[in-house]
Scaffold this active site. Structure first.
Site, PDB file in Angstrom:
ATOM      1  N   SER A   1       0.974  -0.986   0.212  1.00  0.00           N
ATOM      2  CA  SER A   1       0.257   0.207   0.167  1.00  0.00           C
ATOM      3  C   SER A   1       0.793   1.466   0.165  1.00  0.00           C
ATOM      4  CB  SER A   1      -0.954  -0.112   1.139  1.00  0.00           C
ATOM      5  OG  SER A   1      -2.088   1.028   0.733  1.00  0.00           O
ATOM      6  N   SER A   2       0.271   2.272  -0.772  1.00  0.00           N
ATOM      7  CA  SER A   2       1.058   3.506  -0.898  1.00  0.00           C
ATOM      8  C   SER A   2       0.448   5.028  -0.552  1.00  0.00           C
ATOM      9  CB  SER A   2       2.307   3.425  -2.282  1.00  0.00           C
ATOM     10  OG  SER A   2       2.966   2.373  -2.166  1.00  0.00           O
TER      11      SER A   2
END
Length: 217
Positions: free
Chosen positions: A112-113
């Site tokens: 996730s970013s």
């Protein structure tokens, strides 16, 4: 969301200056093209959605290592400055919350970013929303793009689907801290969210190899 997930108190004037500088940069690059979205960018504090994240760099063996950035590890000023850079910051490795207690670099696979704001805003501009449009977002993530949609349209017109329940809960808390309470759904975004139909726009912030039939329906 745990206490350590919450962004610390910061100088509001400093935040406003960073928001204006970010909006200016995105406008100069051509990613930010309308006054409505500029107002949203200047309204949503990105640091609230980035209480901690990783910077990435190759090690001597050529593998990417991730160094945690938190107010405690990096210092309040560096953390805040980095949070408002037009950069993508990794916020999760290997689908795990991991350990944020030590400053040492770690390896892993980003899961996730927080995508660089230029891409986020360009996608939102290309979505061509209008006042009163109902939007389905696939991939809540940190909640930053969800917050921009709420600022632009109103949270009652925004539905966001996230596969990871932990990420969704954290995003919900961060959004609520800013007064946003969109419809947040935990599930497979490929199925859309039929209970909320109809939608005027659908936007995906995660990768798909095709347009799922449910989105068309």
């Amino acid at each position: 969301m745990t206490v350590e997930d919450e962004a610390p108190a910061v100088d509001p004037q400093r935040v406003q200056a960073l928001l204006r500088a970010l909006a200016d940069e995105l406008e100069a690059s051509g990613d930010l093209r309308s006054p409505q979205w500029r107002a949203a960018v200047e309204q949503v504090p990105r640091h609230v959605f980035l209480p901690r994240f990783y910077t990435a760099a190759p090690n001597a063996q050529g593998f990417t290592e991730y160094t945690p950035v938190t107010p405690e590890i990096s210092g309040l000023d560096e953390w805040l400055t980095l949070a408002y850079q037009n950069e993508t910051w990794v916020t999760q490795l290997d689908h795990s919350d991991g350990s944020w207690d030590t400053p040492g670099a770690v390896t892993g696979i980003p899961t996730s970013s927080s995508t660089l704001p230029g891409v986020v805003v360009r996608m939102l501009e290309d979505l061509q929303v209008y006042d009163g449009a109902r939007v389905l977002e696939i991939g809540t993530g940190t909640g930053y793009s969800t917050a921009l949609l709420c600022a632009r349209l109103g949270d009652d017109l925004v539905t966001s689907v996230e596969y990871d329940a932990v990420l969704s809960a954290a995003a919900a808390s961060r959004l609520a801290s800013l007064g946003y309470r969109p419809a947040l759904v935990v599930g497979d975004g490929a199925h859309g969210h039929p209970p909320g139909v109809p939608y005027d726009r659908v936007i995906a912030t995660c990768s798909f190899t095709h347009v799922p039939p449910a989105w068309v329906e």
